[in-house]
Motif scaffolding. Structure first.
Motif, mmCIF file in Angstrom:
data_model
loop_
_atom_site.group_PDB
_atom_site.id
_atom_site.type_symbol
_atom_site.label_atom_id
_atom_site.label_comp_id
_atom_site.label_asym_id
_atom_site.label_seq_id
_atom_site.Cartn_x
_atom_site.Cartn_y
_atom_site.Cartn_z
ATOM 1 N N THR A 202 0.794 -1.175 -0.003
ATOM 2 C CA THR A 202 -0.161 0.144 0.005
ATOM 3 C C THR A 202 0.932 1.170 -0.034
ATOM 4 N N ARG A 203 0.042 2.250 -0.807
ATOM 5 C CA ARG A 203 0.936 3.703 -0.757
ATOM 6 C C ARG A 203 0.240 4.841 -0.544
ATOM 7 N N THR A 204 0.114 5.530 0.564
ATOM 8 C CA THR A 204 -0.776 6.594 0.656
ATOM 9 C C THR A 204 -0.162 7.801 -0.411
ATOM 10 N N LEU A 205 -1.078 8.332 -0.995
ATOM 11 C CA LEU A 205 -0.870 9.427 -2.033
ATOM 12 C C LEU A 205 -1.079 10.647 -1.336
ATOM 13 N N ALA A 206 -0.690 11.746 -2.104
ATOM 14 C CA ALA A 206 -0.810 13.017 -1.642
ATOM 15 C C ALA A 206 -2.286 13.473 -2.080
ATOM 16 N N ASP A 207 -2.845 12.895 -2.797
ATOM 17 C CA ASP A 207 -4.220 13.258 -3.294
ATOM 18 C C ASP A 207 -5.394 13.090 -2.195
ATOM 19 N N ARG A 208 -6.058 14.215 -1.824
ATOM 20 C CA ARG A 208 -7.311 13.972 -1.076
ATOM 21 C C ARG A 208 -8.229 13.395 -2.129
ATOM 22 N N TYR A 209 -9.270 12.482 -1.598
ATOM 23 C CA TYR A 209 -10.154 12.089 -2.501
ATOM 24 C C TYR A 209 -11.277 12.933 -2.494
ATOM 25 N N PRO A 210 -12.113 13.232 -3.545
ATOM 26 C CA PRO A 210 -12.940 14.344 -3.818
ATOM 27 C C PRO A 210 -14.331 14.371 -2.926
ATOM 28 N N ARG A 211 -14.457 13.108 -2.304
ATOM 29 C CA ARG A 211 -15.727 13.326 -1.315
ATOM 30 C C ARG A 211 -15.420 13.007 0.200
ATOM 31 N N ARG A 212 -16.377 13.376 1.015
ATOM 32 C CA ARG A 212 -16.053 13.336 2.664
ATOM 33 C C ARG A 212 -16.171 11.819 2.809
ATOM 34 N N ARG A 213 -15.522 11.188 3.813
ATOM 35 C CA ARG A 213 -15.529 9.760 4.183
ATOM 36 C C ARG A 213 -16.854 9.477 4.951
ATOM 37 N N THR A 214 -17.378 10.546 5.764
ATOM 38 C CA THR A 214 -18.705 10.483 6.329
ATOM 39 C C THR A 214 -19.846 10.064 5.456
ATOM 40 N N THR A 215 -19.831 10.874 4.317
ATOM 41 C CA THR A 215 -20.673 10.829 3.455
ATOM 42 C C THR A 215 -20.774 9.564 2.548
ATOM 43 N N MET A 216 -19.543 9.041 2.074
ATOM 44 C CA MET A 216 -19.266 7.687 1.571
ATOM 45 C C MET A 216 -19.985 6.679 2.525
ATOM 46 N N LEU A 217 -19.462 6.628 3.687
ATOM 47 C CA LEU A 217 -19.761 5.721 4.856
ATOM 48 C C LEU A 217 -21.230 5.655 4.774
ATOM 49 N N ARG A 218 -21.920 6.547 5.034
ATOM 50 C CA ARG A 218 -23.470 6.816 4.935
ATOM 51 C C ARG A 218 -23.972 6.178 3.753
ATOM 52 N N GLU A 219 -23.564 6.341 2.518
ATOM 53 C CA GLU A 219 -23.734 5.822 1.281
ATOM 54 C C GLU A 219 -23.688 4.334 1.336
ATOM 55 N N TRP A 220 -22.821 3.998 1.637
ATOM 56 C CA TRP A 220 -22.299 2.374 1.655
ATOM 57 C C TRP A 220 -23.171 1.908 2.773
ATOM 58 N N LEU A 221 -23.596 2.198 3.875
ATOM 59 C CA LEU A 221 -24.276 1.587 4.834
ATOM 60 C C LEU A 221 -25.570 1.425 4.391
ATOM 61 N N LYS A 222 -26.235 2.397 3.529
ATOM 62 C CA LYS A 222 -27.663 2.522 3.304
ATOM 63 C C LYS A 222 -27.770 1.301 1.963
ATOM 64 N N HIS A 223 -26.671 1.019 1.077
ATOM 65 C CA HIS A 223 -26.844 -0.049 0.125
ATOM 66 C C HIS A 223 -26.235 -1.240 0.358
ATOM 67 N N GLN A 224 -25.407 -1.445 1.649
ATOM 68 C CA GLN A 224 -24.776 -2.519 1.942
ATOM 69 C C GLN A 224 -25.436 -3.720 2.353
ATOM 70 N N SER A 225 -25.311 -4.609 1.851
ATOM 71 C CA SER A 225 -26.097 -5.810 2.340
ATOM 72 C C SER A 225 -25.469 -6.783 2.983
ATOM 73 N N ALA A 226 -26.018 -7.277 4.021
ATOM 74 C CA ALA A 226 -25.456 -8.137 5.121
ATOM 75 C C ALA A 226 -24.404 -9.412 4.521
ATOM 76 N N SER A 227 -25.093 -9.975 3.433
ATOM 77 C CA SER A 227 -24.579 -10.890 2.878
ATOM 78 C C SER A 227 -23.535 -10.645 1.702
ATOM 79 N N SER A 228 -22.961 -9.531 1.624
ATOM 80 C CA SER A 228 -22.134 -9.068 0.482
ATOM 81 C C SER A 228 -20.780 -9.583 0.970
ATOM 82 N N PRO A 229 -20.236 -10.467 0.301
ATOM 83 C CA PRO A 229 -19.029 -11.360 0.538
ATOM 84 C C PRO A 229 -17.819 -10.184 0.100
ATOM 85 N N PRO A 230 -16.473 -10.273 0.771
ATOM 86 C CA PRO A 230 -15.524 -9.515 0.339
ATOM 87 C C PRO A 230 -14.906 -10.118 -0.945
ATOM 88 N N ASN A 231 -14.421 -9.126 -1.673
ATOM 89 C CA ASN A 231 -13.966 -9.473 -3.188
ATOM 90 C C ASN A 231 -12.706 -10.188 -3.069
#
Length: 231
Positions: A202-231
């Motif tokens: 892994t390598r941390t890049l200097a670029d910030r990603y363009p969205r807030r992490r809290t917004t993505m977390l809420r969006e992911w939780l909303k659509h996340q299914s309990a049965s979704s397996p890791p890829n």
């Protein structure tokens, strides 16, 4: 309920609410009269708690008031002990060490009676699963999440094939069988789960990603299914 314990309980109830709470609701939850509640609020205000409000309007505790050190109930101490032992067994190396150190600090400053009762009820956690390496250190991943930085990763799939991805990390899941990094994958243009034991580099890049992490977390939780397996 002793008065000291009642005052601590009242503070805890007020902390759960960001908006004013009616005095009668507070009194009912504590099992006391409204007159006793008014006296308790006055006592806390005298100790420095910024409790705003008045009868008929409601009360709210403003941030900034600190409890005296280690004023925990027995159940709260047991919850802390169990939680820290879980982290010591299942988290990555740096968090496991931090949990062990924190538990030692808590025990060191507890009143003697509370310290003697810490081990009265044996609280244990089971062993970690085969994928939960105790030598793993996810400090850099947590740092990237806090700073909202993109991560360049080399990821080994179930078939052994390695791929390079740039992801926007925003959460880490700790499970008995292992750990999962959750993020937006630029390659797949979707949310993906990455087993941390398959992260080859892994390598941390200097670029910030363009969205807030809290917004993505809420969006992911909303659509996340309990049965979704890791890829």
């Amino acid at each position: 309920m002793a008065r000291t314990e009642r005052l601590l309980s009242l503070l805890q109830i007020l902390r759960r609410h960001r908006h004013p709470v009616a005095g009668q609701l507070l009194a009912d939850e504590l099992g006391i009269s409204i007159r006793t509640l008014y006296r308790d609020i006055a006592a806390l205000q005298a100790l420095g708690a910024t409790i705003e409000g008045e009868p008929g309007v409601g009360y709210v505790l403003r941030p900034g008031f600190l409890l005296p050190p280690l004023m925990f109930s027995q159940a709260e101490l047991e919850a802390l002990i169990l939680g820290m032992r879980w982290v010591s067994s299942f988290a990555d190396r740096s968090l496991a060490v931090a949990a062990t150190d924190a538990l030692a600090k808590i025990e060191d400053v507890l009143p003697p009676q509370a310290r003697d009762g810490m081990g009265a009820v044996p609280l244990r956690v089971g062993p970690p699963g085969p994928a939960a390496s105790l030598t793993e250190d996810l400090t850099s991943l947590r740092d990237a999440i806090r700073r909202e930085r993109k991560l360049e990763v080399r990821y080994r799939g179930k078939d052994g094939h390695e791929s390079r991805r740039v992801i926007w990390p925003f959460a880490i899941g700790y499970f008995t069988s292992g750990r999962i990094l959750v993020g937006w994958c630029e390659l797949r243009q979707d949310y993906r789960h990455f087993r941390t034991d398959r992260l080859v580099g892994t390598r941390t890049l200097a670029d910030r990603y363009p969205r807030r992490r809290t917004t993505m977390l809420r969006e992911w939780l909303k659509h996340q299914s309990a049965s979704s397996p890791p890829n």
